[in-house]
Design a protein around this motif. Structure first.
Motif, short mmCIF file in Angstrom:
data_model
loop_
_atom_site.label_atom_id
_atom_site.label_comp_id
_atom_site.label_asym_id
_atom_site.label_seq_id
_atom_site.Cartn_x
_atom_site.Cartn_y
_atom_site.Cartn_z
N UNK A 134 46.81 46.20 39.05
CA UNK A 134 45.47 46.78 39.25
C UNK A 134 44.61 46.50 38.03
N UNK A 135 43.33 46.23 38.28
CA UNK A 135 42.39 45.98 37.19
C UNK A 135 42.12 47.25 36.41
N UNK A 136 42.06 47.10 35.09
CA UNK A 136 41.64 48.17 34.20
C UNK A 136 40.31 47.71 33.61
N UNK A 137 39.24 48.45 33.94
CA UNK A 137 37.91 48.06 33.49
C UNK A 137 37.62 48.56 32.08
N UNK A 138 36.79 47.82 31.38
CA UNK A 138 36.33 48.23 30.06
C UNK A 138 35.44 49.46 30.21
N UNK A 139 35.51 50.36 29.25
CA UNK A 139 34.66 51.55 29.30
C UNK A 139 33.19 51.16 29.19
N UNK A 140 32.90 50.26 28.27
CA UNK A 140 31.53 49.77 28.12
C UNK A 140 31.51 48.32 28.59
N UNK A 141 30.85 48.09 29.72
CA UNK A 141 30.83 46.75 30.32
C UNK A 141 29.52 46.05 29.96
N UNK A 142 29.63 44.74 29.67
CA UNK A 142 28.49 43.98 29.17
C UNK A 142 28.10 42.80 30.05
N UNK A 143 28.87 42.51 31.10
CA UNK A 143 28.50 41.42 31.99
C UNK A 143 29.26 40.13 31.74
N UNK A 144 30.55 40.22 31.45
CA UNK A 144 31.38 39.01 31.37
C UNK A 144 32.78 39.35 31.88
N UNK A 145 33.66 38.38 31.91
CA UNK A 145 34.97 38.59 32.52
C UNK A 145 35.81 39.63 31.78
N UNK A 146 35.50 39.88 30.52
CA UNK A 146 36.24 40.90 29.77
C UNK A 146 35.81 42.31 30.13
N UNK A 147 34.88 42.44 31.11
CA UNK A 147 34.61 43.76 31.68
C UNK A 147 35.85 44.25 32.43
N UNK A 148 36.71 43.30 32.84
CA UNK A 148 38.06 43.65 33.27
C UNK A 148 38.91 43.49 32.01
N UNK A 149 39.36 44.60 31.42
CA UNK A 149 40.14 44.51 30.17
C UNK A 149 41.43 43.75 30.41
N UNK A 150 42.13 44.13 31.48
CA UNK A 150 43.40 43.49 31.84
C UNK A 150 43.82 44.04 33.19
N UNK A 151 44.92 43.53 33.70
CA UNK A 151 45.55 44.05 34.91
C UNK A 151 46.87 44.69 34.50
N UNK A 152 47.15 45.87 35.05
CA UNK A 152 48.39 46.58 34.71
C UNK A 152 49.25 46.72 35.97
N UNK A 153 50.56 46.86 35.78
CA UNK A 153 51.45 47.03 36.94
C UNK A 153 51.15 48.35 37.66
N UNK A 154 51.36 48.36 38.97
CA UNK A 154 51.20 49.58 39.77
C UNK A 154 52.39 49.74 40.71
N UNK A 155 52.58 50.95 41.19
CA UNK A 155 53.61 51.22 42.18
C UNK A 155 55.00 50.90 41.66
N UNK A 156 55.79 50.23 42.48
CA UNK A 156 57.17 49.88 42.13
C UNK A 156 57.23 48.87 41.00
N UNK A 157 56.07 48.21 40.71
CA UNK A 157 56.03 47.19 39.65
C UNK A 157 55.96 47.81 38.26
N UNK A 158 55.54 49.09 38.21
CA UNK A 158 55.31 49.72 36.91
C UNK A 158 56.61 50.05 36.21
#
Length: 158
Positions: A134-158
């Motif tokens: 799942x995407x983890x969004x940046x708290x302060x977004x500025x309009x580039x791809x790093x507005x998605x900070x990273x993707x983290x595992x979810x569900x059984x993947x965590x």
């Protein structure tokens, strides 16, 4: 044609520090809409080909399958499946994360293509293709791809 919040979106200007200078450039209408939706609404958007029924993230101007111009926009999920990955151990220019880090190809739910991005909140040794993220969004977004900070595992993947 566009979700309501994209109808009047302003073009995005990407501000990217490079070595000792900032470079500003127009990312174009398609990427501008993608980054504006991410920045202003926290939405991951895609272009959709009505002829091929394929959905593209990152968005594209035209369909690589049938060459149709893409005018239809849809929201896709912030969750998806890790298709492939690499663990980066060597230094690179201006990488915003500490090494070693995982760079993955993520096929978001609702999309037919994969988006390259960082994985976080996981030991690189535990990463495996097919895991749900799942995407983890940046708290302060500025309009580039790093507005998605990273993707983290979810569900059984965590």
């Amino acid at each position: 044609m566009y979700p309501a919040y994209l109808e009047d979106a302003d073009p995005a200007i990407l501000r990217q520090p490079v070595l000792y200078a900032d470079i500003n450039y127009d990312v174009g209408e398609t990427n501008g809409r993608f980054f504006a939706a991410l920045r202003d609404h926290g939405k991951i958007t895609a272009t959709h080909c009505a002829a091929c029924a394929r959905t593209y993230v990152p968005p594209r101007l035209s369909c690589p399958e049938c060459f149709a111009e893409l005018h239809d926009w849809v929201d896709v999920s912030d969750t998806g499946t890790l298709v492939s990955y690499t663990i980066v151990r060597e230094p690179g220019m201006l990488q915003p994360v500490a090494r070693p880090y995982v760079l993955g190809l993520i096929r978001l739910d609702g999309a037919d293509t994969a988006l390259a991005h960082y994985l976080g909140e996981i030991d690189p040794a535990a990463v495996k293709p097919g895991m749900r993220v799942r995407a983890v969004l940046a708290e302060e977004r500025v309009g580039n791809i790093l507005d998605i900070r990273y993707f983290k595992p979810v569900g059984d993947s965590a």
